[in-house]
Design a protein around this motif. Structure first.
Motif, PDB file in Angstrom:
ATOM      1  N   GLY B 180      72.826 -23.034 -42.282  1.00 20.99           N
ATOM      2  CA  GLY B 180      72.665 -21.896 -43.182  1.00 20.99           C
ATOM      3  C   GLY B 180      71.296 -21.261 -43.042  1.00 20.99           C
ATOM      4  N   PHE B 181      70.321 -22.130 -42.850  1.00 23.83           N
ATOM      5  CA  PHE B 181      68.960 -21.654 -42.686  1.00 23.83           C
ATOM      6  C   PHE B 181      68.806 -20.897 -41.362  1.00 23.83           C
ATOM      7  CE2 PHE B 181      64.971 -22.973 -40.560  1.00 23.83           C
ATOM      8  CZ  PHE B 181      64.098 -22.186 -41.279  1.00 23.83           C
ATOM      9  N   VAL B 182      69.424 -21.429 -40.308  1.00 27.20           N
ATOM     10  CA  VAL B 182      69.400 -20.752 -39.018  1.00 27.20           C
ATOM     11  C   VAL B 182      70.083 -19.392 -39.145  1.00 27.20           C
ATOM     12  CG1 VAL B 182      70.143 -20.877 -36.613  1.00 27.20           C
ATOM     13  CG2 VAL B 182      69.372 -22.936 -37.777  1.00 27.20           C
ATOM     14  N   MET B 183      71.183 -19.373 -39.905  1.00 27.20           N
ATOM     15  CA  MET B 183      71.877 -18.109 -40.152  1.00 27.20           C
ATOM     16  C   MET B 183      70.943 -17.082 -40.779  1.00 27.20           C
ATOM     17  SD  MET B 183      74.278 -17.106 -43.208  1.00 27.20           S
ATOM     18  CE  MET B 183      72.730 -17.064 -44.059  1.00 27.20           C
ATOM     19  N   ALA B 184      70.164 -17.520 -41.760  1.00 26.21           N
ATOM     20  CA  ALA B 184      69.252 -16.590 -42.428  1.00 26.21           C
ATOM     21  C   ALA B 184      68.245 -16.015 -41.439  1.00 26.21           C
ATOM     22  CB  ALA B 184      68.539 -17.301 -43.574  1.00 26.21           C
ATOM     23  N   LEU B 185      67.749 -16.882 -40.555  1.00 20.94           N
ATOM     24  CA  LEU B 185      66.795 -16.415 -39.545  1.00 20.94           C
ATOM     25  C   LEU B 185      67.434 -15.360 -38.654  1.00 20.94           C
ATOM     26  CD1 LEU B 185      64.960 -19.583 -38.181  1.00 20.94           C
ATOM     27  CD2 LEU B 185      64.041 -17.795 -39.628  1.00 20.94           C
ATOM     28  N   PHE B 186      68.633 -15.667 -38.156  1.00 19.74           N
ATOM     29  CA  PHE B 186      69.312 -14.746 -37.243  1.00 19.74           C
ATOM     30  C   PHE B 186      69.672 -13.442 -37.939  1.00 19.74           C
ATOM     31  CE2 PHE B 186      70.453 -18.413 -34.414  1.00 19.74           C
ATOM     32  CZ  PHE B 186      69.757 -17.922 -33.328  1.00 19.74           C
ATOM     33  N   LEU B 187      70.089 -13.563 -39.209  1.00 23.79           N
ATOM     34  CA  LEU B 187      70.482 -12.368 -39.937  1.00 23.79           C
ATOM     35  C   LEU B 187      69.291 -11.418 -40.061  1.00 23.79           C
ATOM     36  CD1 LEU B 187      73.027 -11.334 -41.217  1.00 23.79           C
ATOM     37  CD2 LEU B 187      72.237 -12.196 -43.409  1.00 23.79           C
ATOM     38  N   ALA B 188      68.119 -12.019 -40.361  1.00 27.02           N
ATOM     39  CA  ALA B 188      66.917 -11.194 -40.450  1.00 27.02           C
ATOM     40  C   ALA B 188      66.637 -10.532 -39.104  1.00 27.02           C
ATOM     41  CB  ALA B 188      65.738 -12.055 -40.882  1.00 27.02           C
ATOM     42  N   GLY B 189      66.842 -11.292 -38.020  1.00 28.96           N
ATOM     43  CA  GLY B 189      66.644 -10.741 -36.679  1.00 28.96           C
ATOM     44  C   GLY B 189      67.604  -9.606 -36.389  1.00 28.96           C
ATOM     45  N   LEU B 190      68.851  -9.819 -36.756  1.00 31.60           N
ATOM     46  CA  LEU B 190      69.878  -8.796 -36.512  1.00 31.60           C
ATOM     47  C   LEU B 190      69.544  -7.497 -37.236  1.00 31.60           C
ATOM     48  CD1 LEU B 190      73.170 -10.878 -36.817  1.00 31.60           C
ATOM     49  CD2 LEU B 190      72.262  -9.798 -34.761  1.00 31.60           C
ATOM     50  N   ARG B 191      69.052  -7.661 -38.491  1.00 34.39           N
ATOM     51  CA  ARG B 191      68.737  -6.475 -39.284  1.00 34.39           C
ATOM     52  C   ARG B 191      67.534  -5.726 -38.699  1.00 34.39           C
ATOM     53  NH1 ARG B 191      71.798  -7.710 -44.014  1.00 34.39           N
ATOM     54  NH2 ARG B 191      73.735  -7.904 -42.878  1.00 34.39           N
ATOM     55  N   GLY B 192      66.750  -6.456 -37.895  1.00 32.21           N
ATOM     56  CA  GLY B 192      65.550  -5.838 -37.348  1.00 32.21           C
ATOM     57  C   GLY B 192      65.815  -5.033 -36.090  1.00 32.21           C
ATOM     58  N   ILE B 193      67.053  -5.104 -35.576  1.00 30.16           N
ATOM     59  CA  ILE B 193      67.349  -4.398 -34.326  1.00 30.16           C
ATOM     60  C   ILE B 193      67.568  -2.910 -34.609  1.00 30.16           C
ATOM     61  CG2 ILE B 193      69.012  -4.172 -32.448  1.00 30.16           C
ATOM     62  CD1 ILE B 193      69.474  -7.177 -32.743  1.00 30.16           C
ATOM     63  N   ASP B 194      66.993  -2.119 -33.769  1.00 30.79           N
ATOM     64  CA  ASP B 194      67.062  -0.672 -33.962  1.00 30.79           C
ATOM     65  C   ASP B 194      68.506  -0.187 -33.825  1.00 30.79           C
ATOM     66  OD1 ASP B 194      66.613   1.944 -34.191  1.00 30.79           O
ATOM     67  OD2 ASP B 194      65.098   2.081 -32.596  1.00 30.79           O
ATOM     68  N   ASP B 195      68.983   0.497 -34.866  1.00 29.96           N
ATOM     69  CA  ASP B 195      70.372   0.985 -34.893  1.00 29.96           C
ATOM     70  C   ASP B 195      70.683   1.949 -33.760  1.00 29.96           C
ATOM     71  OD1 ASP B 195      71.752  -0.331 -36.723  1.00 29.96           O
ATOM     72  OD2 ASP B 195      71.683   1.213 -38.304  1.00 29.96           O
ATOM     73  N   SER B 196      69.653   2.719 -33.367  1.00 27.76           N
ATOM     74  CA  SER B 196      69.922   3.800 -32.411  1.00 27.76           C
ATOM     75  C   SER B 196      70.360   3.258 -31.052  1.00 27.76           C
ATOM     76  CB  SER B 196      68.677   4.677 -32.263  1.00 27.76           C
ATOM     77  OG  SER B 196      67.587   3.876 -31.887  1.00 27.76           O
ATOM     78  N   ILE B 197      69.839   2.052 -30.679  1.00 25.43           N
ATOM     79  CA  ILE B 197      70.260   1.463 -29.403  1.00 25.43           C
ATOM     80  C   ILE B 197      71.744   1.149 -29.451  1.00 25.43           C
ATOM     81  CG2 ILE B 197      69.840  -0.408 -27.760  1.00 25.43           C
ATOM     82  CD1 ILE B 197      67.163  -0.865 -29.138  1.00 25.43           C
ATOM     83  N   ILE B 198      72.152   0.581 -30.589  1.00 19.16           N
ATOM     84  CA  ILE B 198      73.561   0.213 -30.710  1.00 19.16           C
ATOM     85  C   ILE B 198      74.444   1.456 -30.703  1.00 19.16           C
ATOM     86  CG2 ILE B 198      75.220  -0.900 -32.248  1.00 19.16           C
ATOM     87  CD1 ILE B 198      72.742  -2.614 -33.172  1.00 19.16           C
ATOM     88  N   LYS B 199      73.978   2.485 -31.425  1.00 23.32           N
ATOM     89  CA  LYS B 199      74.746   3.742 -31.449  1.00 23.32           C
ATOM     90  C   LYS B 199      74.884   4.291 -30.047  1.00 23.32           C
ATOM     91  CE  LYS B 199      74.768   4.944 -36.152  1.00 23.32           C
ATOM     92  NZ  LYS B 199      73.509   4.702 -36.889  1.00 23.32           N
ATOM     93  N   ALA B 200      73.777   4.239 -29.285  1.00 21.48           N
ATOM     94  CA  ALA B 200      73.803   4.749 -27.913  1.00 21.48           C
ATOM     95  C   ALA B 200      74.824   3.996 -27.077  1.00 21.48           C
ATOM     96  CB  ALA B 200      72.416   4.608 -27.286  1.00 21.48           C
ATOM     97  N   ALA B 201      74.850   2.675 -27.257  1.00 15.95           N
ATOM     98  CA  ALA B 201      75.802   1.853 -26.508  1.00 15.95           C
ATOM     99  C   ALA B 201      77.230   2.224 -26.895  1.00 15.95           C
ATOM    100  CB  ALA B 201      75.538   0.373 -26.775  1.00 15.95           C
ATOM    101  N   GLN B 202      77.413   2.473 -28.205  1.00 12.33           N
ATOM    102  CA  GLN B 202      78.757   2.832 -28.657  1.00 12.33           C
ATOM    103  C   GLN B 202      79.195   4.158 -28.052  1.00 12.33           C
ATOM    104  OE1 GLN B 202      78.015   2.497 -32.826  1.00 12.33           O
ATOM    105  NE2 GLN B 202      79.192   0.597 -33.025  1.00 12.33           N
ATOM    106  N   VAL B 203      78.232   5.078 -27.968  1.00  9.31           N
ATOM    107  CA  VAL B 203      78.533   6.374 -27.363  1.00  9.31           C
ATOM    108  C   VAL B 203      78.944   6.193 -25.904  1.00  9.31           C
ATOM    109  CG1 VAL B 203      77.530   8.584 -26.653  1.00  9.31           C
ATOM    110  CG2 VAL B 203      77.058   7.685 -28.928  1.00  9.31           C
ATOM    111  N   ASP B 204      78.264   5.231 -25.243  1.00 10.78           N
ATOM    112  CA  ASP B 204      78.610   4.955 -23.847  1.00 10.78           C
ATOM    113  C   ASP B 204      79.949   4.246 -23.699  1.00 10.78           C
ATOM    114  OD1 ASP B 204      76.403   6.145 -22.954  1.00 10.78           O
ATOM    115  OD2 ASP B 204      75.236   4.322 -22.603  1.00 10.78           O
ATOM    116  N   GLY B 205      80.546   3.874 -24.837  1.00 16.81           N
ATOM    117  CA  GLY B 205      81.879   3.272 -24.779  1.00 16.81           C
ATOM    118  C   GLY B 205      81.900   1.771 -24.687  1.00 16.81           C
TER     119      GLY B 205
END
Lengths: 413, 303
Positions: B180-205
């Protein structure tokens, strides 16, 4: 300036407490549970009747591991308590450190040599001088029996290991667990000790486990002892590993299991459940050991005190050995007084039997210290031996292999 | 202040505040570390070269304690257990924690509540975890009995009393506590990732699994490092969990070096041997962590 003054004050306070006033006894012990704490209160009362103040130094926690660590720091820093609960060969180790006081004046005046069996007295002496005072005697080679279960299974309470196998098989056929056991290393060692004593007798036991004679260890008797232990293992339920001893006792009390091999502290559990010895439960010597007696004795070592006369220490030792204290304490703890010929009329039947066997085995040479309870071997050897027995109980090791490992364990330093 | 600094040499309040005060403030910590940490490591090392039994002795005795240690079967059993437990505990905790974090990151309802529930085991002491799992895993009390009561009489789950499998029960309890503690660490990491990169990837399909595998998980690298370090040190120091769960048993099937060290130093009067085992634990930890730290830190410096 202020902090420095505070430091000075603190240092002065420390120095003052180092040279505590004469007549104060500080005793390290780990008797913190119900009956034990009551007994300590009794001791405290007796000491204050003699004009001494009592400073309790109780360190809770198991068999005193924590307490020993605290004690070592106190002794190394040159500020030992008056007395500490230490037993068996550890008394010799402390004696070897040169920090103990001699109790010879009290012991001679009160004739301890004739009050205590020689085997017991030897444990209390370092190089011929009394440095420790014994508190009680626990018998370890007991077998606790639920007669109800035996009756239902149509089995007879065994007196030899062959009979034991037969009875245990019958009990299991009737749907009960034959032996209640807790699979912790010290409990494994307790069972093995009774088995080895029953198989080989007291003389073999002394040679193999007290003198650590390699010839006695590497003998067919030891192999037979391990074979017998394997047989006993067969009659233990598979959930035993990790179980506490008192839970195993509860299995005998509530009729799930027929027998348990455990020292007489188990009696406290029966008493707490309102059971009567002789009718609700039986205390019999483990098969083949009715002429022998493995003892576990609690004792206090006393420390040499700087700039202090030893009167308080001597009074403490004398009080611990006094019939009045021995009676009260041992009634609370389930053990028997260490003094030979103590009046047992106020004790229960199991204690009476224990006391009679204690005296008889002292005469016949069957009185031996229990190695499973740190009364016989140096701690390193005892630990290594316990490891061998525990891994034998929990693997398919052959008896020959176990003997070889036991030989190596006897040489542990 | 400025006036004071420009004033005559000697005592100046500014110099005191800028130069001396920070040093003064940090000195106690440095001293405490030097004495309490490195000092005691040195002391233990010294003890491991002596024949200390019950109390410390300081005469040099060479390598006798190390020889005794390496000849000790129980020591090797405990090292082997540490390897099995350490590897499984770290990797299973990382995997479970990552999966939980990814699932929780899907903008679901009650996320806050779920996060608290997952994180809660970390608030318990290992003693509590160990004791609870001791009951749950005990064949006569826990899961196995439950299955029998429900009618699955052939069900067997007796790892905790089986010397060959007991170490895996320690892994189960440890993972339950830490994932659970590891999950919290990863979740914080995930939230720190810039949304625009993911959006760009989604646009690329790119599909969602591809995005996770190619972009998100690799960018969690620093989180992996921290989680690994924390889990590794929990694994090496885990003493209370094993003591409460199995007591090192059956026999010494779940013995760990920390338990070995404690028993030999403090209950068996073999202080020298205990010190030698402590040094070996230190070396093992260094051997595992050093190269890892070194490569990670160098990568960071390079950019």
């Amino acid at each position: 300036m202020k902090p420095r003054r505070l430091t000075l004050a603190l240092a002065a306070a420390c120095a003052f407490s180092l040279n505590a006033v004469a007549g104060e006894v500080e005793v390290l012990h780990w008797w913190t549970s119900g009956g034990e704490a009551k007994s300590v209160a009794e001791l405290k009362k007796m000491m204050s009747a003699k004009g001494h103040t009592w400073k309790d130094f109780a360190v809770a926690g198991g068999a005193g591991d924590n307490a020993m660590t605290v004690l070592k720091t106190r002794v190394v820093s040159g500020n030992p308590p008056t007395a500490a609960q230490v037993k068996g060969p550890a008394i010799q180790e402390w004696g070897g450190e040169g920090v103990l006081a001699w109790l010879d004046p009290v012991a001679n005046a009160e004739k301890w040599d004739s009050l205590l069996p020689p085997v017991v007295a030897n444990v209390m002496k370092y190089k011929g001088h009394y440095v420790a005072v014994p508190v009680n005697v626990h018998r370890v080679n007991w077998m606790w029996v639920n007669p109800e279960v035996f009756k239902k299974a149509g089995a007879k309470v065994p007196t030899t290991w062959a009979e034991f196998d037969e009875a245990a098989t019958k009990i299991e056929k009737a749907g009960f667990i034959a032996v209640a056991h807790g699979g912790q290393p010290w409990q494994d060692a307790t069972v093995f000790e009774s088995v080895a004593l029953g198989v080989g007798g007291a003389d073999y036991f002394k040679k193999a486990f007290i003198q650590l004679d390699p010839k006695a260890i590497d003998s067919p008797t030891t192999i037979k002892a391990f074979d017998t232990l394997r047989m006993v293992r067969k009659h233990i339920d598979k959930d035993a590993p990790g179980r506490d001893w008192n839970l195993a006792t509860a299995m005998v009390i509530n009729g799930k299991a027929a027998m348990q091999f455990m020292g007489d502290w188990a009696k406290g559990e029966f008493a707490a459940a309102g059971k009567k010895p002789g009718t609700d439960y039986l205390c019999v010597a483990a098969p083949g050991t009715d002429k022998a007696y493995t003892f576990n004795i609690d004792s206090f070592i006393v420390f040499a005190q700087k700039n202090k006369d030893q009167k308080a220490t001597n009074d403490f030792a004398s009080t611990v050995m006094s019939p009045a204290f021995q009676e009260v304490f041992n009634q609370n703890k389930g053990s028997i007084p260490v003094r030979l010929g103590h009046d047992m009329s106020k004790f229960d039947d199991c204690a009476k039997k224990s006391a009679a066997d204690f005296v008889a085995s002292n005469k016949s040479g069957g009185l031996v210290p229990s190695f499973a309870h740190q009364m016989a071997m140096p701690p390193a050897v005892q630990g290594a031996t316990q490891d061998v027995i525990a891994s034998f109980m929990n693997s398919n090791m052959t008896s020959q292999e176990a003997v070889k490992k036991l030989l190596a364990a006897a040489k542990a330093k | 202040m400025t006036a004071a600094r420009q004033g005559a040499p000697g005592f100046s309040l500014g110099r005191f505040a800028d130069v001396i005060l920070p040093k003064l403030v940090i000195t106690p910590t440095v001293i405490a570390c030097l004495v309490g940490f490195y000092g005691f490591i040195g002391w233990t090392a010294w003890l491991s070269f002596t024949e200390s039994r019950m109390l410390p002795k300081y005469e040099w005795a060479g390598l006798v304690q190390y020889q005794a240690l390496f000849a000790n079967e129980r020591w090797w059993a405990s090292m082997q257990n540490l390897a099995v437990f350490g590897l499984l505990f770290i990797f299973v905790s990382l995997a479970v924690g990552l999966i939980m974090a990814v699932l929780l990151d899907q903008k679901i309802r009650f996320e806050g509540a779920l996060r608290t529930i997952y994180l809660y085991p970390m608030a318990l002491s290992f003693i509590v975890t160990g004791t609870a799992w001791k009951w749950i895993l005990n064949p006569g009390l826990g899961i196995e009995k439950l299955a029998h009561d429900w009618g699955f009489s052939g069900f067997v789950f007796d790892w905790i009393v089986n010397p060959d499998y007991a170490i895996y029960t320690v892994v189960i309890a440890g993972v339950w506590q830490s994932s659970g503690f590891v999950m919290a660490l990863f979740l914080a990491g995930l939230r720190g990732i810039d949304d625009s990169i993911i959006k760009a990837a989604q646009v690329d399909g790119a599909s969602l699994p591809t995005i996770y595998a190619r972009i998100i998980v690799p960018s969690l690298r620093p989180v992996f490092l921290s989680a690994f370090m924390i889990l590794a040190h929990i694994a090496v120091k885990s003493f209370d969990l094993v003591m409460a769960l199995t007591g090192g048993g059956p026999g010494f099937a779940t013995d760990l070096p920390s338990i070995f060290m404690y028993q030999h130093s403090f209950t068996r009067g073999q202080l020298g041997l205990g010190a030698a085992s402590a040094m070996m634990m230190l070396f093992t930890a260094c051997a595992v962590v050093m190269p890892f730290l070194y490569s990670e830190l160098r990568r960071e410096r390079r950019g």
